[in-house]
Motif scaffolding. Sequence first.
Motif, PDB file in Angstrom:
ATOM      1  N   GLU A 177     -19.095 -38.660 -16.925  1.00 17.58           N
ATOM      2  CA  GLU A 177     -17.700 -38.878 -17.313  1.00 17.58           C
ATOM      3  C   GLU A 177     -17.327 -37.759 -18.282  1.00 17.58           C
ATOM      4  O   GLU A 177     -17.757 -37.733 -19.430  1.00 17.58           O
ATOM      5  CB  GLU A 177     -17.537 -40.248 -17.968  1.00 17.58           C
ATOM      6  N   THR A 180     -11.096 -38.523 -19.738  1.00 19.51           N
ATOM      7  CA  THR A 180     -10.412 -39.740 -19.316  1.00 19.51           C
ATOM      8  C   THR A 180      -9.980 -39.615 -17.867  1.00 19.51           C
ATOM      9  O   THR A 180      -9.180 -38.751 -17.508  1.00 19.51           O
ATOM     10  CB  THR A 180      -9.188 -39.993 -20.202  1.00 19.51           C
ATOM     11  N   LEU A 183     -14.419 -37.429 -13.521  1.00 20.17           N
ATOM     12  CA  LEU A 183     -15.860 -37.521 -13.328  1.00 20.17           C
ATOM     13  C   LEU A 183     -16.381 -36.212 -12.756  1.00 20.17           C
ATOM     14  O   LEU A 183     -15.665 -35.500 -12.042  1.00 20.17           O
ATOM     15  CB  LEU A 183     -16.205 -38.659 -12.354  1.00 20.17           C
ATOM     16  N   VAL A 206     -18.558 -46.136  -8.827  1.00 21.12           N
ATOM     17  CA  VAL A 206     -18.177 -45.695 -10.180  1.00 21.12           C
ATOM     18  C   VAL A 206     -16.686 -45.374 -10.240  1.00 21.12           C
ATOM     19  O   VAL A 206     -15.997 -45.726 -11.210  1.00 21.12           O
ATOM     20  CB  VAL A 206     -19.027 -44.480 -10.603  1.00 21.12           C
ATOM     21  N   THR A 210     -14.222 -47.308 -12.780  1.00 23.33           N
ATOM     22  CA  THR A 210     -13.616 -46.555 -13.894  1.00 23.33           C
ATOM     23  C   THR A 210     -12.161 -46.168 -13.624  1.00 23.33           C
ATOM     24  O   THR A 210     -11.470 -45.674 -14.530  1.00 23.33           O
ATOM     25  CB  THR A 210     -14.421 -45.266 -14.155  1.00 23.33           C
ATOM     26  N   ALA A 212     -11.200 -43.692 -11.968  1.00 26.50           N
ATOM     27  CA  ALA A 212     -11.092 -42.240 -12.154  1.00 26.50           C
ATOM     28  C   ALA A 212     -10.109 -41.652 -11.152  1.00 26.50           C
ATOM     29  O   ALA A 212     -10.018 -42.110 -10.012  1.00 26.50           O
ATOM     30  CB  ALA A 212     -12.468 -41.605 -11.991  1.00 26.50           C
ATOM     31  N   VAL A 215     -12.445 -36.131  -9.408  1.00 27.66           N
ATOM     32  CA  VAL A 215     -13.903 -36.035  -9.313  1.00 27.66           C
ATOM     33  C   VAL A 215     -14.265 -34.604  -8.956  1.00 27.66           C
ATOM     34  O   VAL A 215     -13.801 -34.071  -7.946  1.00 27.66           O
ATOM     35  CB  VAL A 215     -14.470 -36.988  -8.240  1.00 27.66           C
ATOM     36  N   ARG A 294     -22.998 -40.750 -17.633  1.00 25.31           N
ATOM     37  CA  ARG A 294     -22.776 -42.131 -17.220  1.00 25.31           C
ATOM     38  C   ARG A 294     -23.978 -42.576 -16.406  1.00 25.31           C
ATOM     39  O   ARG A 294     -24.356 -41.931 -15.451  1.00 25.31           O
ATOM     40  CB  ARG A 294     -21.505 -42.242 -16.365  1.00 25.31           C
TER      41      ARG A 294
END
Length: 299
Positions: A177, A180, A183, A206, A210, A212, A215, A294
């Motif tokens: 991570e 914010t 990833l 994940v 999260t 997210a 990525v 993470r």
Amino acid sequence: MDASPLALGEVMDLLEVGVCVWQLETVGQRESLRLRVCNPAAARFLSVRVEDVVGKQISEGFPGSLDTPLPGVFTNVIETQTTVALGDVPYKDEIVPDGMFSIVVRPVGKRSALVEFTNVTEERRAQAEAKATLAAAAEARDKAERFAQSAKDLDEKLRVIEAQKRDIIALTAPILEVGTGVLAMPLAGNFDLQRSEIVREKLLDVVSSTKARDVVIDVTGLGSIDELTANELVRLTSSLALLGARAYLTGISPANAQTMVSSNARIPAGMCMRSLKSALQLLGEGGRSGITARGSRSR
């Protein structure tokens, strides 16, 4: 109604049970036993002819019989006037072949013993064979059950090994991570179908947990990328898109770029960046948030 001697003889001839009557001529001397009656069934069981043994002393009609316990048993029954059920008795002498006989000895008068017997050799042999067959079947069943249990244990061990292998593969693709909603996942080594499936499964979990939105997949350490690897990378980025996350590929070498261009895999140019650092700078979160590792999540 009294039975005549002829009628009694006919009855004896029809009996399926062997009947012999031994007379003890001298008290205490088993060698003085003399055979007085021998019906056809008895002759058949003993493999003799009636005329060859009736009227003769035991050692004459059945040479070698005095070396066996039976003459002593006949003598004891006569002297004690006690019936004896011997059950199954193995017997053999110079005349009678080796066999198994079921014998009952009864006193008749004060000087004779009536011996009732049947030759159960074949019956006992068949029973022994059946018992051996059942034992073999039971042993085979036990072996089959042990084999089934061993197979079950092996399957369980293989499942554990497979789970451990999946965990190891997942650990070789750590998810970081880096900001914010951002990833990063560096890939190294080979990226085959099995590893692709495990990594994709882990990454999607994940991303979902999260929420997210970006990525970054860094392939600097991935080595050579063939068409299969390129297609798996496209599947991975497409799966992320279905969750609403944007994927970026970084660290593609010139040789791998040539392979990916010539393959059927189609990765939009906007998804590709020179390095993980440049991707983080573009996303604007990497420099301020810092990088926190993470841990992997098990399903």
